[in-house]
Design a protein around this motif. Structure first.
Motif, mmCIF file in Angstrom:
data_model
loop_
_atom_site.group_PDB
_atom_site.id
_atom_site.type_symbol
_atom_site.label_atom_id
_atom_site.label_comp_id
_atom_site.label_asym_id
_atom_site.label_seq_id
_atom_site.Cartn_x
_atom_site.Cartn_y
_atom_site.Cartn_z
ATOM 1 N N PRO A 132 33.075 -6.548 -49.848
ATOM 2 C CA PRO A 132 33.484 -5.447 -48.975
ATOM 3 C C PRO A 132 34.783 -5.669 -48.213
ATOM 4 C CG PRO A 132 31.891 -6.826 -47.848
ATOM 5 C CD PRO A 132 32.243 -7.532 -49.139
ATOM 6 N N VAL B 3 34.017 -10.617 -35.853
ATOM 7 C CA VAL B 3 33.609 -9.604 -36.828
ATOM 8 C C VAL B 3 34.107 -8.212 -36.481
ATOM 9 C CG1 VAL B 3 31.588 -10.869 -37.597
ATOM 10 C CG2 VAL B 3 31.371 -9.311 -35.680
ATOM 11 N N ALA C 244 24.687 -5.399 -49.825
ATOM 12 C CA ALA C 244 25.281 -6.562 -49.173
ATOM 13 C C ALA C 244 25.460 -7.715 -50.153
ATOM 14 C CB ALA C 244 24.407 -7.009 -48.002
ATOM 15 N N MET C 245 24.524 -7.844 -51.076
ATOM 16 C CA MET C 245 24.598 -8.968 -52.003
ATOM 17 C C MET C 245 25.633 -8.744 -53.097
ATOM 18 S SD MET C 245 20.539 -9.704 -52.336
ATOM 19 C CE MET C 245 20.515 -11.141 -53.386
ATOM 20 N N MET D 196 20.231 -4.506 -48.472
ATOM 21 C CA MET D 196 20.255 -5.836 -49.069
ATOM 22 C C MET D 196 21.021 -5.855 -50.392
ATOM 23 S SD MET D 196 19.370 -8.218 -47.525
ATOM 24 C CE MET D 196 19.846 -9.814 -48.134
ATOM 25 N N ASN E 268 27.089 -3.834 -43.629
ATOM 26 C CA ASN E 268 27.948 -4.469 -42.631
ATOM 27 C C ASN E 268 27.121 -5.044 -41.486
ATOM 28 O OD1 ASN E 268 30.627 -5.043 -41.492
ATOM 29 N ND2 ASN E 268 30.022 -3.561 -39.931
ATOM 30 N N LEU F 249 25.289 -8.198 -42.744
ATOM 31 C CA LEU F 249 26.156 -9.352 -42.968
ATOM 32 C C LEU F 249 26.648 -9.961 -41.665
ATOM 33 C CD1 LEU F 249 28.301 -8.144 -45.994
ATOM 34 C CD2 LEU F 249 26.588 -9.938 -45.986
ATOM 35 N N ASN F 250 26.919 -9.135 -40.675
ATOM 36 C CA ASN F 250 27.607 -9.652 -39.497
ATOM 37 C C ASN F 250 26.750 -9.802 -38.255
ATOM 38 O OD1 ASN F 250 30.159 -10.015 -40.692
ATOM 39 N ND2 ASN F 250 30.495 -7.814 -40.632
ATOM 40 N N PRO G 258 24.043 -11.640 -37.649
ATOM 41 C CA PRO G 258 23.652 -12.998 -37.234
ATOM 42 C C PRO G 258 24.712 -13.711 -36.409
ATOM 43 C CG PRO G 258 23.035 -12.641 -39.493
ATOM 44 C CD PRO G 258 23.839 -11.443 -39.083
ATOM 45 N N ILE G 259 25.985 -13.559 -36.749
ATOM 46 C CA ILE G 259 26.989 -14.343 -36.025
ATOM 47 C C ILE G 259 27.571 -13.576 -34.843
ATOM 48 C CG2 ILE G 259 29.096 -13.683 -37.270
ATOM 49 C CD1 ILE G 259 29.392 -16.968 -37.325
ATOM 50 N N ALA G 260 27.332 -12.266 -34.790
ATOM 51 C CA ALA G 260 27.907 -11.461 -33.721
ATOM 52 C C ALA G 260 27.298 -11.845 -32.375
ATOM 53 C CB ALA G 260 27.668 -9.984 -34.001
#
Lengths: 343, 375
Positions: free
Chosen positions: A265, A77, A260-261, A257, A286, A289-290, A292-294
């Motif tokens: 972007p 990310v 983001a929805m 929210m 940003n 969105l990112n 959780p996986i960061a």
């Protein structure tokens, strides 16, 4: 009725009527409540300092790291950026850009509603309208997000195609027009609806505080209602309106929210507002969105962008304060003059 | 009147305090678990003596399957509760796992070398094992008026998603779909705006099978500009559905009733099927490099998927747990649960409720063997 004090007008200096003893004797209840309210005030400072400290401590490693060599920062990310500042500046731009577009749309409408409530509508309707506006502020932002996706995206699509076809020579409307509606314009329209209540509520309060004497004087001189508003209400409320707009800006900056929805972007600084692939991303969205996986350092980098947003919001709020304070200072003088003239 | 108001405030405060203590009590439940579990992994059916709470979280791709598994497991072991927090995402799962707050983490990628080192701080020098428990496929969904069947080769797919092919009647797409009339509608590619394991898998697939066309990096963040980026698999699916001429990628279990393209593998076009994914995993994985004995992290070699009955874009999601738990009773709980997950019954429940593909038998056996070493 006409003697309502302006905000900021000092009343402490004057001795109030009656009971001179009231303040002299302190009772246990007084002490308890003084303690409670003092600790409440202190806790705000502690919480704010705690948040700032957390942001700085977590963000520092990512800000100082070498982004081109760090194995975590150069992939995923946060991949593709030379430094923290290269990563955060387009995001900071996008945050301010989306909010400014939203404010450009929200401000005239909000002031119109506030004026209607304070000066045009029948009393009963005014309170009903005020209630509706406050209700708008109570809708959760995820609902606004869904509304944006399901209703506003298809609704605004023809407008965006039209803007691109006929006004595409203006840089704002240039680029490859969106085909799904996930443009920054759609996001800004939803954001505008979200900041509407806060601007309206503050403006309404300020408009209502315009000294009745001024208004009546203007009307007595033969001005129409609109001229009276131009002559008395707007000059009186100018600083209040500016601070209302800035508080609305503060709300828009942090909105997560819904943005983001809706918005599709890209981490770039672009003024285009009706494209799909060239929408500037906002900081808050940003992160949402990112995060959780960061992992590891990427999380620190995202927290670092949060620190930048914190600083931007703080600056906006401080500017709003300054303007309000400066405004009331000037008005105090104005008030005294008026008092002299009417006595 | 005043006293009454006070009473109200006090009541609210007390209720709040009670709620807080109730939450606090939850975490200690694990400590009270009975030590008399049957323990051995081979006795797969007898979980009756187990009690306690398993705390886990991570990958949202696994969320539906984890919900089905924990309900199924609960039916057999009424005293065990499994809390799987899907809001964390893969990154959050691994972060919380290496911080020691999870019994296992769900993740769409196996631990990186760096993360494996971090895991040793919690798991001891034995480290942590990656167990591939959840299989699915990346589906290519599209919405194009008048077209409900689509065939795409890897090269065409790479051209579409790298924005080189811009209309549906492009020669490359026509060549893949002989006899189908395609409109000249512009193509809108729909991708994920959030970092995602699905994006990682899909970009890795394109990178491996179409290296001449796909020059963008492999990343969990979509690497090509110009697409319509949407939040989450559901965001992609909804946007594809709402548009015309749209094409996107999503976990197959999340696509609902949208049509998905058949992808060329070898010289056949293969539609998604659960069997197809199982076959793909059975043929195309090679064990990833690892210092931990029994680790089952897998690298997928997509170029091997040419047989015509294996779905060409499979997807693996892992559960990651320590080889040595701090609390032996907790280890029994976790291994019993994962054993259930990879059991025939567990995989069938997930296939039915979450649309996942069942594990190949050899891989399930390997996971059971690894679980025996976990204590």
């Amino acid at each position: 009725m006409p003697g309502r004090p302006t905000p900021g007008k000092p009343t402490q200096g004057k001795p109030r009527s009656g009971k001179p003893n009231a303040a002299a004797r302190t009772r246990p209840a007084d002490r308890v409540f003084k303690f409670l309210s003092t600790s409440a005030a202190v806790s705000i400072m502690v919480i704010l300092a705690g948040v700032a400290l957390f942001l700085i401590i977590r963000a520092l490693p990512a800000i100082t790291a070498s982004w081109s060599t760090n194995p975590e920062l150069k992939s995923g990310v946060t991949g593709g950026f030379a430094s923290f500042w290269a990563y955060v500046s387009p995001l900071a731009f996008g945050t301010v850009w989306a909010s400014v577009i939203a404010l450009l749309m929200a401000t005239p409408v909000a002031i119109g509603i506030a004026l209607f409530i304070s000066h045009y509508s029948p009393r009963r309707m005014a309170s009903f309208l005020g209630y509706i506006i406050d209700l708008l502020a109570a809708v959760p932002s995820v609902v606004y997000g869904l509304w944006g996706i399901l209703v506003m995206r298809p609704f605004l699509l023809p407008l965006q195609e039209w803007l691109n076809a006929y006004l595409g020579w203006i840089p704002l409307f240039s680029g490859k027009v969106t085909s799904t509606g996930s443009s920054i314009l759609t996001g800004a329209v939803v954001l505008a609806v979200m900041v509407l209540p806060i601007i309206t509520a503050i403006c309404r309060e300020i408009f209502l505080q315009t000294p009745k004497l001024h208004e009546e004087a203007a009307l007595a001189l033969g001005s129409t209602r609109w001229e009276m508003i131009q002559l008395c209400v707007f000059p009186y409320a100018r600083s209040g309106m500016v601070s209302a707009i800035l508080l609305g800006l503060g709300r828009a900056l942090g909105e997560t929210m819904a943005v983001a929805m809706i918005i599709s972007p890209a981490i770039i600084a672009s003024f285009r507002i009706i494209t799909e692939g060239e929408n500037s991303q906002t900081i808050a969205s940003n992160i949402a969105l990112n995060f959780p996986i960061a992992t590891g350092m990427q999380r620190d980098a995202l927290i670092g962008t949060g620190l930048v947003l914190f600083v931007i919001s703080l600056a906006v709020n401080m500017v709003a304060r300054l303007i309000v304070n400066a405004g009331t200072g000037r008005k105090k003088v104005f008030w005294r003059k008026e008092k002299v003239s009417t006595s | 009147m005043k006293a009454f108001r006070f009473g109200q405030a006090a009541a609210v405060l007390t209720a709040g305090a009670l709620a807080l203590t109730a939450c606090g009590g939850n975490s200690s439940a694990a400590g009270t678990s009975s030590a008399g579990g049957s323990g051995s992994a081979s006795a797969a059916a007898d979980y009756s003596a187990l009690a306690g709470t398993i705390t886990a979280g991570g990958s949202s791709a696994q969320a539906n399957a984890q919900a089905a598994w924990s309900a199924g497991f609960k039916a057999q072991t009424p005293k065990v509760t499994v809390n799987y927090d899907k809001s964390q995402g893969s990154g959050g799962g691994v972060t919380n796992f290496t911080a020691g707050s999870y019994d296992f983490a769900g993740s769409d990628a196996y631990l990186s070398a760096d993360q494996a080192t971090k895991a040793q701080a919690v798991c001891g020098t034995g480290g942590a094992v990656n167990l591939p428990v959840y299989l699915d496929g990346v589906a290519i969904v599209f919405h194009l008026k008048g077209v409900d069947k689509l065939q795409l080769s890897a090269n065409t797919l790479a051209k579409i998603f790298s924005q080189q092919v811009k209309t549906w009647d492009d020669a490359a797409i026509m060549a893949d779909n002989p006899g189908v009339t395609l409109p000249s509608t512009a193509i809108t590619t729909v991708t994920r705006s959030d970092g995602s394991g699905t994006t990682q898998n899909f970009s890795n697939y394109l990178h491996q099978v179409a290296p001449d066309v796909w020059t963008a990096p492999v990343s969990n963040k979509w690497p090509v500009a110009g697409s319509s980026a949407q939040q989450g698999g559901s965001g992609v699916v909804n946007t594809v559905k709402a548009g015309d001429g749209t094409i996107g990628y999503a976990d197959h279990s999340a696509i609902g009733d949208l049509p998905a393209a058949a992808i060329k593998a070898g010289d056949k076009y293969v539609s998604f099927s659960q069997d197809g994914v199982t076959k793909a995993i059975a043929t195309a994985v090679t064990p990833a490099k690892s210092t931990v004995a029994g680790d089952l992290g897998q690298d997928i070699d997509y170029t091997k998927l040419t047989s015509g009955d294996a779905y060409p874009i499979p997807l693996i999601s892992y559960d990651i747990l320590c080889t040595k738990f701090k609390d032996a009773a907790q280890a029994k709980l976790a291994t019993a649960y994962i054993n259930y997950v990879v059991s025939d019954q567990g995989q069938k429940i997930a296939a039915k409720n979450a649309g996942s593909a069942p594990l190949p038998i050899e891989l399930a056996d390997k996971i059971r063997a690894t679980l025996k070493t976990v204590s």
